[in-house]
Design a protein around this motif. Structure first.
Motif, PDB file in Angstrom:
ATOM      1  N   PRO A  13      14.198  66.230  -3.611  1.00 26.40           N
ATOM      2  CA  PRO A  13      14.082  67.489  -2.020  1.00 26.40           C
ATOM      3  C   PRO A  13      12.962  67.068  -0.920  1.00 26.40           C
ATOM      4  O   PRO A  13      13.203  67.290   0.109  1.00 26.40           O
ATOM      5  CB  PRO A  13      13.166  67.839  -3.068  1.00 26.40           C
ATOM      6  CG  PRO A  13      12.063  66.896  -3.986  1.00 26.40           C
ATOM      7  CD  PRO A  13      13.413  65.675  -5.257  1.00 26.40           C
ATOM      8  N   THR A  14      12.076  64.779  -1.378  1.00 20.14           N
ATOM      9  CA  THR A  14      12.402  65.048  -0.297  1.00 20.14           C
ATOM     10  C   THR A  14      13.382  64.424   0.870  1.00 20.14           C
ATOM     11  O   THR A  14      13.461  64.235   1.977  1.00 20.14           O
ATOM     12  CB  THR A  14      11.174  63.364   0.056  1.00 20.14           C
ATOM     13  OG1 THR A  14       9.924  64.060  -1.165  1.00 20.14           O
ATOM     14  CG2 THR A  14      10.740  63.117   0.503  1.00 20.14           C
ATOM     15  N   PHE A  15      14.217  63.334  -0.263  1.00 18.23           N
ATOM     16  CA  PHE A  15      15.487  62.620   0.874  1.00 18.23           C
ATOM     17  C   PHE A  15      16.104  63.814   1.110  1.00 18.23           C
ATOM     18  O   PHE A  15      17.110  64.208   2.603  1.00 18.23           O
ATOM     19  CB  PHE A  15      15.696  61.912   0.023  1.00 18.23           C
ATOM     20  CG  PHE A  15      17.402  61.681   0.739  1.00 18.23           C
ATOM     21  CD1 PHE A  15      16.998  61.059   1.758  1.00 18.23           C
ATOM     22  CD2 PHE A  15      18.866  61.734   0.281  1.00 18.23           C
ATOM     23  CE1 PHE A  15      18.648  59.999   2.421  1.00 18.23           C
ATOM     24  CE2 PHE A  15      19.838  61.873   0.789  1.00 18.23           C
ATOM     25  CZ  PHE A  15      19.674  59.942   2.076  1.00 18.23           C
ATOM     26  N   PHE A  16      16.594  65.257   0.806  1.00 17.92           N
ATOM     27  CA  PHE A  16      17.516  66.041   0.895  1.00 17.92           C
ATOM     28  C   PHE A  16      16.508  67.280   2.536  1.00 17.92           C
ATOM     29  O   PHE A  16      17.313  66.903   3.101  1.00 17.92           O
ATOM     30  CB  PHE A  16      17.161  67.485   0.161  1.00 17.92           C
ATOM     31  CG  PHE A  16      18.297  68.234   0.377  1.00 17.92           C
ATOM     32  CD1 PHE A  16      19.626  68.418   0.153  1.00 17.92           C
ATOM     33  CD2 PHE A  16      17.889  69.832   0.362  1.00 17.92           C
ATOM     34  CE1 PHE A  16      20.492  69.311   0.734  1.00 17.92           C
ATOM     35  CE2 PHE A  16      18.134  71.035   0.770  1.00 17.92           C
ATOM     36  CZ  PHE A  16      20.207  70.624   0.697  1.00 17.92           C
ATOM     37  N   ILE A  17      15.394  67.303   2.441  1.00 18.56           N
ATOM     38  CA  ILE A  17      14.385  67.811   3.593  1.00 18.56           C
ATOM     39  C   ILE A  17      14.874  66.861   4.608  1.00 18.56           C
ATOM     40  O   ILE A  17      15.393  67.307   5.914  1.00 18.56           O
ATOM     41  CB  ILE A  17      13.409  68.490   3.105  1.00 18.56           C
ATOM     42  CG1 ILE A  17      13.623  69.483   2.175  1.00 18.56           C
ATOM     43  CG2 ILE A  17      12.745  68.460   4.190  1.00 18.56           C
ATOM     44  CD1 ILE A  17      14.016  70.498   2.518  1.00 18.56           C
ATOM     45  N   ALA A  37      16.227  57.386  10.827  1.00 14.78           N
ATOM     46  CA  ALA A  37      15.270  56.043  10.097  1.00 14.78           C
ATOM     47  C   ALA A  37      14.892  56.269   9.391  1.00 14.78           C
ATOM     48  O   ALA A  37      14.370  55.608   8.826  1.00 14.78           O
ATOM     49  CB  ALA A  37      14.609  55.596  11.545  1.00 14.78           C
ATOM     50  N   ILE A  38      14.216  57.463   9.620  1.00 15.46           N
ATOM     51  CA  ILE A  38      13.250  57.744   7.925  1.00 15.46           C
ATOM     52  C   ILE A  38      13.403  58.474   6.877  1.00 15.46           C
ATOM     53  O   ILE A  38      13.254  58.137   6.052  1.00 15.46           O
ATOM     54  CB  ILE A  38      11.939  59.977   8.730  1.00 15.46           C
ATOM     55  CG1 ILE A  38      10.853  59.426   9.887  1.00 15.46           C
ATOM     56  CG2 ILE A  38      11.988  60.254   7.595  1.00 15.46           C
ATOM     57  CD1 ILE A  38      10.996  60.270  10.024  1.00 15.46           C
ATOM     58  N   CYS A  39      14.859  59.331   6.959  1.00 18.42           N
ATOM     59  CA  CYS A  39      15.795  59.070   5.823  1.00 18.42           C
ATOM     60  C   CYS A  39      16.114  57.845   4.977  1.00 18.42           C
ATOM     61  O   CYS A  39      16.314  57.423   4.128  1.00 18.42           O
ATOM     62  CB  CYS A  39      17.373  59.617   6.441  1.00 18.42           C
ATOM     63  SG  CYS A  39      17.458  61.728   6.564  1.00 18.42           S
ATOM     64  N   VAL A  40      16.236  56.444   6.506  1.00 18.53           N
ATOM     65  CA  VAL A  40      16.690  55.281   5.498  1.00 18.53           C
ATOM     66  C   VAL A  40      15.465  54.928   4.676  1.00 18.53           C
ATOM     67  O   VAL A  40      15.080  54.318   3.801  1.00 18.53           O
ATOM     68  CB  VAL A  40      17.623  54.258   6.160  1.00 18.53           C
ATOM     69  CG1 VAL A  40      17.279  53.189   6.051  1.00 18.53           C
ATOM     70  CG2 VAL A  40      18.852  55.351   7.223  1.00 18.53           C
ATOM     71  N   TRP A  41      14.376  54.994   5.487  1.00 19.59           N
ATOM     72  CA  TRP A  41      12.923  54.358   5.182  1.00 19.59           C
ATOM     73  C   TRP A  41      12.587  55.337   3.269  1.00 19.59           C
ATOM     74  O   TRP A  41      12.190  54.597   2.993  1.00 19.59           O
ATOM     75  CB  TRP A  41      12.235  54.653   6.766  1.00 19.59           C
ATOM     76  CG  TRP A  41      10.343  54.323   5.657  1.00 19.59           C
ATOM     77  CD1 TRP A  41      10.082  52.894   5.780  1.00 19.59           C
ATOM     78  CD2 TRP A  41       9.819  54.965   5.513  1.00 19.59           C
ATOM     79  NE1 TRP A  41       8.468  52.908   5.981  1.00 19.59           N
ATOM     80  CE2 TRP A  41       8.096  54.155   4.988  1.00 19.59           C
ATOM     81  CE3 TRP A  41       9.644  56.499   5.103  1.00 19.59           C
ATOM     82  CZ2 TRP A  41       7.036  54.635   5.127  1.00 19.59           C
ATOM     83  CZ3 TRP A  41       8.312  57.187   4.664  1.00 19.59           C
ATOM     84  CH2 TRP A  41       7.133  56.056   4.971  1.00 19.59           C
ATOM     85  N   ILE A  42      12.984  55.879   3.593  1.00 21.24           N
ATOM     86  CA  ILE A  42      12.508  57.002   2.543  1.00 21.24           C
ATOM     87  C   ILE A  42      13.637  55.969   1.108  1.00 21.24           C
ATOM     88  O   ILE A  42      13.049  56.216   0.368  1.00 21.24           O
ATOM     89  CB  ILE A  42      12.548  58.331   2.181  1.00 21.24           C
ATOM     90  CG1 ILE A  42      11.924  59.298   3.474  1.00 21.24           C
ATOM     91  CG2 ILE A  42      12.646  59.229   0.861  1.00 21.24           C
ATOM     92  CD1 ILE A  42      12.415  60.729   3.691  1.00 21.24           C
ATOM     93  N   LEU A  43      14.703  56.068   2.023  1.00 21.33           N
ATOM     94  CA  LEU A  43      15.300  55.615   0.654  1.00 21.33           C
ATOM     95  C   LEU A  43      15.141  54.095   0.203  1.00 21.33           C
ATOM     96  O   LEU A  43      15.155  53.664  -0.858  1.00 21.33           O
ATOM     97  CB  LEU A  43      16.691  55.614   0.798  1.00 21.33           C
ATOM     98  CG  LEU A  43      17.576  56.667   1.153  1.00 21.33           C
ATOM     99  CD1 LEU A  43      19.385  56.772   1.784  1.00 21.33           C
ATOM    100  CD2 LEU A  43      17.919  57.500  -0.202  1.00 21.33           C
ATOM    101  N   ALA A  44      14.498  53.500   1.242  1.00 18.70           N
ATOM    102  CA  ALA A  44      14.353  51.647   0.727  1.00 18.70           C
ATOM    103  C   ALA A  44      12.602  52.823  -0.149  1.00 18.70           C
ATOM    104  O   ALA A  44      12.663  51.525  -1.051  1.00 18.70           O
ATOM    105  CB  ALA A  44      14.107  51.622   2.227  1.00 18.70           C
TER     106      ALA A  44
END
Length: 96
Positions: A13-17, A37-44
């Motif tokens: 849900p964090t990445f989806f939002i 950048a935030i999306c990629v940081w969440i994935l990392a």
């Protein structure tokens, strides 16, 4: 083990939002770049967390590199996204 599973499930849900927010701000370049950048940081961070939760972070991938080192790829990607904006796009588009 249950806490590790629940901690891992919060990634989706964090990445989806984060992706939805990036999509909604796609018309404004500064917002888009920061949100991507935030999306990629969440994935990392998510990959790093999962590798530590499930104990494969210290397993050798090749040479002296472990599976935890794979997290460097998305970390470098978010730096490149912000670098693109601040070093290339913004100086060329001062009116935006």
């Amino acid at each position: 083990m249950v806490w590790k599973l629940l901690g891992s499930l919060m990634i989706f849900p964090t990445f989806f939002i984060a992706v939805i927010i990036a999509w909604r701000t796609r018309a404004i370049m500064i917002e888009l770049c920061h949100n991507l950048a935030i999306c990629v940081w969440i994935l990392a961070n998510s990959y790093w967390m999962i590798s530590e939760f499930f104990g494969f972070d210290s397993k050798v991938l090749f040479g002296s590199f472990t599976f935890k080192h794979i997290a460097v790829i998305p970390f470098v990607t978010w730096i490149m996204i912000l670098g693109f904006y601040y070093l290339w796009w913004a100086p060329r588009n001062k009116e935006a």
